[in-house]
Design an enzyme around this catalytic site. Structure first.
Site, PDB file in Angstrom:
ATOM      1  N   GLU A  16       0.887  -1.169   0.000  1.00 46.02           N
ATOM      2  CA  GLU A  16       0.000   0.000   0.000  1.00 46.02           C
ATOM      3  C   GLU A  16       0.921   1.214   0.000  1.00 46.02           C
ATOM      4  O   GLU A  16       1.645   1.435   0.966  1.00 46.02           O
ATOM      5  CB  GLU A  16      -0.869   0.023   1.259  1.00 46.02           C
ATOM      6  CG  GLU A  16      -1.725  -1.208   1.460  1.00 46.02           C
ATOM      7  CD  GLU A  16      -2.875  -1.319   0.460  1.00 46.02           C
ATOM      8  OE1 GLU A  16      -3.177  -0.302  -0.199  1.00 46.02           O
ATOM      9  OE2 GLU A  16      -3.422  -2.409   0.330  1.00 46.02           O
TER      10      GLU A  16
ATOM     11  N   CYS B  43      -3.047   8.552   3.288  1.00 43.08           N
ATOM     12  CA  CYS B  43      -2.804   8.032   1.935  1.00 43.08           C
ATOM     13  C   CYS B  43      -4.044   8.209   1.071  1.00 43.08           C
ATOM     14  O   CYS B  43      -3.954   8.229  -0.146  1.00 43.08           O
ATOM     15  CB  CYS B  43      -2.412   6.570   2.003  1.00 43.08           C
ATOM     16  SG  CYS B  43      -3.574   5.606   2.976  1.00 43.08           S
TER      17      CYS B  43
END
Ligand code: NAP
Length: 516
Positions: A256, A295
């Site tokens: 990720e 994020c």
């Protein structure tokens, strides 16, 4: 000063040199030090394989689910303490701390519930059985069995609580022991969470270990039965995933990474309408929650040209209401960036964006935080930029400013054009679309769907939590530059920790075998 210890092979152990200092990002005061130098890290792999894996294998999904539920409850009892650590070490406001800490508890409880629903099962099935010959005497069904190795979890600095919990919940429920490693600079919250988890006595021995500091050569020691789950920058991910042993052993690696998420306004949304207001409210939150250190934060804002003035005016007004400063100080609604290095990187990023964009809000420099000592703290004001070149491959499509910054990009209103702009970032975690026009939404999904991991729709009357929330029932991850990983999404989140096995034989034998 407090020394953070690692929990390895059943005991808390301190490193003996090369300490890194953890600081309060609002004041720059030291809080603790951490190092894993001198620790037997390879021994942690042996411990997990010899003790944790077998202990977890004795438990059904239901029993593991019960433990996750109980762990969530235990952490909730320490909620205020964890909030305070998050404020101190991450510069989190109460809302930011809740997003991380309560998000962690909620995710553990969610996976606990999935485990309880699976009950006495010990393996999962994938799809229905299929007859392979003229009779049921030759039959196939797919089963998912836990890997027999270790899950090494490497997390980013911005979500110390949630990052730990969302990875741990999936591996634990799947039956794979975990070695978790928080980012060192903000390890205080995750360290305390693991302490609480160990002290609770809920966890089977060896099922959870903690490394505070460097992982040494652990990544190089992973083999075919192990899993590496990494969250962090694309640069670190690239360096890790190319390791020879990972490639040679076909080690599962889930990444990720960075993401230049986009939010697009449809041409049907009129200024002043409830949906327009929702768009502006969501943008302000997604830019400033956790000081933009998410994020999933919106970095690119696509607005039809005729709506640009109205959006800029409304958004700048909202951003001007944000009070940047030391969390807990009266009136403060946004905290600092987490570290000096993050501050430098964010300011450098804004400067790079400014080569092809102009400032609409913010100074582009370091700010004085309200309630912070003069000249101290890693503060940046909410920063809105505008670029005239949305379809050109300028830094706005590749430079992730990990702070409270986003860029307005005017476009024609055509969904296909919006999709082309979104795809210039080469893979994102989330794309959000605000419209009541099903045709425009479908065209945007058709054009941009393959470039994003999640498609969040804001429409009149919708009550979503905003595009920034990664919820356990929905998959989190994204293609390309976002890492290509997939986490969460209900039982899909267990996938990296399970081996799919095609069972073949007589139906009368295969089906009970698959039934676990
Ligand atoms: P980073 O510098 O890549 O660090 C991430 C983690 O990797 C930290 O725990 C770090 O440990 C560790 N690490 C660094 N080098 C390593 C190595 N050679 N071997 C093993 N571990 C290593 O990223 P960051 O600055 O903490 O995080 C910010 C980035 O994460 C942003 O770009 C953001 O987009 C991304 N992020 C993505 C997601 C997502 O879900 N996609 C979520 C959050 C953040 P140390 O701290 O000890 O150096």
């Amino acid at each position: 000063m407090k020394t953070l210890t690692s929990f390895l092979a059943g005991a808390w152990r301190a490193g003996d040199r090369d300490f890194q200092t953890l600081r309060d990002p609002s004041t720059e005061e030291p809080l603790a030090q951490a190092s894993s130098a001198g620790l037997d890290l390879p021994g942690a792999l042996d411990w997990a394989r010899a003790r944790g894996g077998p202990a977890l294998a004795l438990l059904t999904f239901g029993e593991r689910g019960e433990i996750l539920k109980a762990l969530s409850k235990k952490l909730r009892e320490h909620r205020e303490e964890l909030f305070e650590l998050s404020r101190l070490n991450n510069g989190a406001t109460a809302g930011d701390a809740s997003f991380d800490v309560d998000g962690a508890g909620g995710t553990l409880a969610f996976y606990g519930g999935l485990g309880l629903a699976l009950g006495d099962r010990r393996l999962l099935t994938d799809g229905e059985g299929v007859q392979l010959a003229k009779t049921e005497a030759f039959w196939t069904r797919h089963a998912l069995v836990p890997k027999r190795g270790v899950a090494l979890h490497v997390n980013a600095f911005n979500f110390p609580a949630w990052g730990f919990a969302e990875k741990f919940a999936c591996a634990f429920l799947a039956g794979v022991p975990v070695i978790t490693k928080p980012a060192t600079a903000t390890a205080l919250t995750a360290h305390r969470m693991v302490e609480i988890a160990i002290e609770s006595g809920l966890l089977p021995p060896g099922s959870l270990q903690l490394v505070v500091g460097s992982t040494g050569d652990l990544v190089d020691r992973l083999g075919p039965q192990d899993v590496l789950a990494f969250t962090g920058s694309a640069a670190t991910a690239l360096a890790l995933r190319g390791r020879k042993n990972l490639l040679a052993g076909s080690v599962r690696v889930n990444v990720e990474a960075d993401s230049l998420n986009a939010a697009a306004l449809g041409p049907d949304v009129a200024p002043g309408s409830p949906l327009f207001e929702l768009f502006v409210t969501d943008l302000c939150r997604e830019m400033t929650q956790k000081a933009g250190q998410k994020c999933t934060a919106v970095r690119r804002i696509l607005v039809p040209r005729e709506r640009e003035g109205a959006v800029a005016e409304a958004l700048v007004a909202r951003l001007e209401e944000v009070v940047t400063g030391r969390p807990g100080h009266e009136g403060v609604t946004m905290g600092p960036l987490a570290t000096e290095a993050q501050l430098a990187d964010a300011l450098d990023g804004i400067a790079e964006l400014l080569a092809t964009a102009q400032l609409l809000a913010g100074s582009g420099g370091r700010a004085q935080g309200s309630g912070a000592p003069a000249g101290r703290g890693y503060f940046v004001e909410p920063t809105l930029l505008r670029s005239e070149y949305p379809l050109e491959k300028t830094p706005v499509h590749w430079r992730e400013v990990f702070g409270p910054a986003a860029t307005l990009l005017p476009y024609s209103g055509d969904a296909a054009e919006a999709a082309r702009i979104i795809a210039l970032a080469e893979g994102t975690l989330v794309t959000s679309a605000y419209s009541d026009d099903p045709g425009w939404l479908a065209a945007l999904l058709a054009g941009a769907g393959s470039a994003t991991g999640r498609f969040y729709v804001g429409s009149t009357g919708s009550e979503g939590l905003g595009s920034g929330a990664a919820l356990p029932a929905s998959m989190h991850g994204g293609p390309g530059r976002a890492g290509g990983g997939e986490e969460l999404g209900g039982l899909r989140g267990l996938a990296p920790y399970l081996q799919r096995v095609a069972l073949q034989g007589h139906r009368a034998v295969v089906e009970p075998l698959a039934g676990g």
